[in-house]
Enzyme design. Structure first.
Site, PDB file in Angstrom:
ATOM      1  N   LYS A  52       0.202   3.791   5.292  1.00 56.54           N
ATOM      2  CA  LYS A  52       0.867   4.674   4.327  1.00 56.54           C
ATOM      3  C   LYS A  52       0.699   6.137   4.722  1.00 56.54           C
ATOM      4  O   LYS A  52       1.650   6.913   4.650  1.00 56.54           O
ATOM      5  CB  LYS A  52       0.318   4.393   2.919  1.00 56.54           C
ATOM      6  CG  LYS A  52       0.746   3.015   2.425  1.00 56.54           C
ATOM      7  CD  LYS A  52       0.041   2.561   1.172  1.00 56.54           C
ATOM      8  CE  LYS A  52       0.375   1.092   0.908  1.00 56.54           C
ATOM      9  NZ  LYS A  52      -0.298   0.556  -0.284  1.00 56.54           N
ATOM     10  N   GLN A  96      -5.188   1.641  -3.992  1.00 53.62           N
ATOM     11  CA  GLN A  96      -4.984   0.528  -3.060  1.00 53.62           C
ATOM     12  C   GLN A  96      -5.640  -0.759  -3.563  1.00 53.62           C
ATOM     13  O   GLN A  96      -6.807  -0.754  -3.930  1.00 53.62           O
ATOM     14  CB  GLN A  96      -5.547   0.898  -1.673  1.00 53.62           C
ATOM     15  CG  GLN A  96      -5.309  -0.167  -0.617  1.00 53.62           C
ATOM     16  CD  GLN A  96      -3.833  -0.423  -0.366  1.00 53.62           C
ATOM     17  OE1 GLN A  96      -3.059   0.500  -0.149  1.00 53.62           O
ATOM     18  NE2 GLN A  96      -3.425  -1.676  -0.408  1.00 53.62           N
ATOM     19  N   ASP A 119       3.744   3.008  -7.331  1.00 55.87           N
ATOM     20  CA  ASP A 119       3.662   1.577  -7.020  1.00 55.87           C
ATOM     21  C   ASP A 119       4.429   0.745  -8.045  1.00 55.87           C
ATOM     22  O   ASP A 119       4.660  -0.449  -7.843  1.00 55.87           O
ATOM     23  CB  ASP A 119       2.199   1.104  -6.997  1.00 55.87           C
ATOM     24  CG  ASP A 119       1.692   0.848  -5.578  1.00 55.87           C
ATOM     25  OD1 ASP A 119       2.527   0.693  -4.666  1.00 55.87           O
ATOM     26  OD2 ASP A 119       0.459   0.800  -5.394  1.00 55.87           O
TER      27      ASP A 119
HETATM   28  C1  BQF Z   1       3.965  -5.483   9.277  1.00 54.53           C
HETATM   29  C2  BQF Z   1      -0.361  -5.842   0.770  1.00 54.53           C
HETATM   30  C3  BQF Z   1      -1.145  -7.983   0.008  1.00 54.53           C
HETATM   31  C4  BQF Z   1      -1.987  -7.364  -0.902  1.00 54.53           C
HETATM   32  C5  BQF Z   1      -2.024  -5.995  -1.007  1.00 54.53           C
HETATM   33  C6  BQF Z   1       3.499  -3.436   7.924  1.00 54.53           C
HETATM   34  C7  BQF Z   1       2.058  -3.517   6.009  1.00 54.53           C
HETATM   35  C8  BQF Z   1       1.800  -4.847   6.258  1.00 54.53           C
HETATM   36  C9  BQF Z   1       2.411  -5.496   7.330  1.00 54.53           C
HETATM   37  C10 BQF Z   1       1.453  -2.826   4.840  1.00 54.53           C
HETATM   38  C11 BQF Z   1       0.445  -4.979   1.628  1.00 54.53           C
HETATM   39  C12 BQF Z   1       1.353  -5.559   2.667  1.00 54.53           C
HETATM   40  C13 BQF Z   1       0.325  -3.602   1.533  1.00 54.53           C
HETATM   41  C14 BQF Z   1       3.265  -4.787   8.164  1.00 54.53           C
HETATM   42  C15 BQF Z   1       1.046  -2.638   2.433  1.00 54.53           C
HETATM   43  C16 BQF Z   1       2.312  -4.527   3.225  1.00 54.53           C
HETATM   44  O1  BQF Z   1       4.283  -4.858  10.283  1.00 54.53           O
HETATM   45  O2  BQF Z   1       4.277  -6.663   9.105  1.00 54.53           O
HETATM   46  C17 BQF Z   1       2.924  -2.802   6.840  1.00 54.53           C
HETATM   47  O3  BQF Z   1       0.825  -1.819   5.042  1.00 54.53           O
HETATM   48  N1  BQF Z   1       1.624  -3.314   3.564  1.00 54.53           N
HETATM   49  C18 BQF Z   1      -0.547  -3.076   0.533  1.00 54.53           C
HETATM   50  O4  BQF Z   1      -0.679  -1.874   0.396  1.00 54.53           O
HETATM   51  O5  BQF Z   1      -1.245  -3.898  -0.260  1.00 54.53           O
HETATM   52  C19 BQF Z   1      -1.207  -5.238  -0.170  1.00 54.53           C
HETATM   53  C20 BQF Z   1      -0.327  -7.230   0.838  1.00 54.53           C
END
Ligand code: BQF
Length: 296
Positions: A52, A96, A119
């Site tokens: 992020k 987060q 969010d």
């Molecule tokens: C990629 C998330 C579960 C629980 C809390 C790029 C992200 C992930 C994968 C990422 C996720 C999942 C995020 C890829 C944010 C997605 O290239 O496939 C980016 O940063 N995510 C989160 O903040 O909290 C989570 C999944």
């Protein structure tokens, strides 16, 4: 079969945002500003927050990361949130997830000012979304809708089957897909852990959205030829051949399923990057003050 290139599309959206920010700065304005609160040292959370922050840089946004030890109390965290709610320099912020177990995530979400809840997790934003009012949409469902829109995938009258009923993915995407609009106007079936004969539903899906968190769960015999698959799963599985010792796999057995689909999202590089891009889109909307400007 066509791959839904979330990574490429997210980069495009971020480049579009960077152009907007450039124009804002040229006109004497300030950059949009996203803050993130990270508690503890969960490796997945750390990696998400880094994504992020890096994406903010790519879009010309300002970002602030507030890191707290896992021992932080719920009350202390709520004080931090109140500070961010009242900080005029911050357009939006996120806490987060996942949080350490001694902190009740619902209490944290309720403490966030809905106007800064980029969010889209606060019940006010959820309720506004469900009624079709302007709202911050939760980042993953928003990212999926953007992807369907940009790829011109028609959803009207289609049977969309959603697997998983979480507050942040399954439940909101089922609402967005069924509501009036394009993408939208789908007939939606929401399946979950108590669903009986799951295959009977997955086999009937024109659009299958999988948000279970079970690696490689969807097998070729469970789907209809030509289905559109949106794989929300991001699972770490051990892989000694990788530097990090693990690799990311989705909830879909991509290797054996992909050739039967009309479109499918890869993991990594599918829904994940779109989730992060959607968060930036929400932050820009907060900056512009659109969501909470009028009656609806
Ligand atoms: C990629 C998330 C579960 C629980 C809390 C790029 C992200 C992930 C994968 C990422 C996720 C999942 C995020 C890829 C944010 C997605 O290239 O496939 C980016 O940063 N995510 C989160 O903040 O909290 C989570 C999944």
């Amino acid at each position: 079969m066509e791959l839904l290139d979330g990574k490429g599309l997210a980069n495009q959206l971020k480049a579009e945002l960077a152009e907007k920010v450039k124009a804002l700065l040229a006109a004497g304005g300030r950059a949009p500003h996203l803050a993130a609160v990270l508690v503890g040292d969960n490796p997945a959370s750390l990696s998400y927050v880094r994504n992020k922050v890096r994406s903010c840089e790519q879009s010309g946004f300002r970002s602030t990361l507030i890191q707290k030890d896992a021992s932080v109390t719920e009350a202390e965290l709520i004080e931090i949130i109140k500070g961010l709610n009242n900080d005029p320099e911050i357009d939006g912020f996120i806490v987060q997830l996942p949080l350490p177990r001694h902190i009740n995530a619902d209490n944290i979400t309720l403490a966030i000012d809905p106007k800064k809840d980029v969010d889209g997790f606060h019940p006010v934003n959820f309720g506004r979304m469900a009624q079709g009012l302007s709202a911050y949409l939760p980042a993953t469902p928003f990212g999926i809708m953007k992807m369907l829109e940009r790829y011109n995938i028609s959803t009207s009258g289609k049977h969309c089957v959603v697997l998983g009923r979480s507050n942040i993915v399954g439940t909101p995407i089922s609402i967005l897909m069924s509501r009036r609009g394009e993408p939208g106007n789908a007939t939606v079936t929401l399946c979950h852990s108590r669903t009986k004969n799951l295959e009977e539903y997955t086999q009937k899906a024109d659009i299958l959205i999988v948000a279970l968190g079970i690696p490689n769960f969807i097998k070729p015999e469970m789907i209809k030829e030509g289905v559109v698959i949106i794989d929300v799963g991001i699972n770490r599985v051990e892989d000694a051949s990788r530097k990090r010792g693990y690799r990311l796999v989705g909830d879909v057995d991509f290797e054996n399923v992909a050739s039967r689909c009309s479109y499918i999202t890869p993991v990594p590089g599918g829904v994940g990057p779109m989730t992060v891009a959607a968060l930036l889109l929400n932050t820009m909307e907060s900056y512009q003050g659109k969501i909470y400007s009028g009656a609806s």
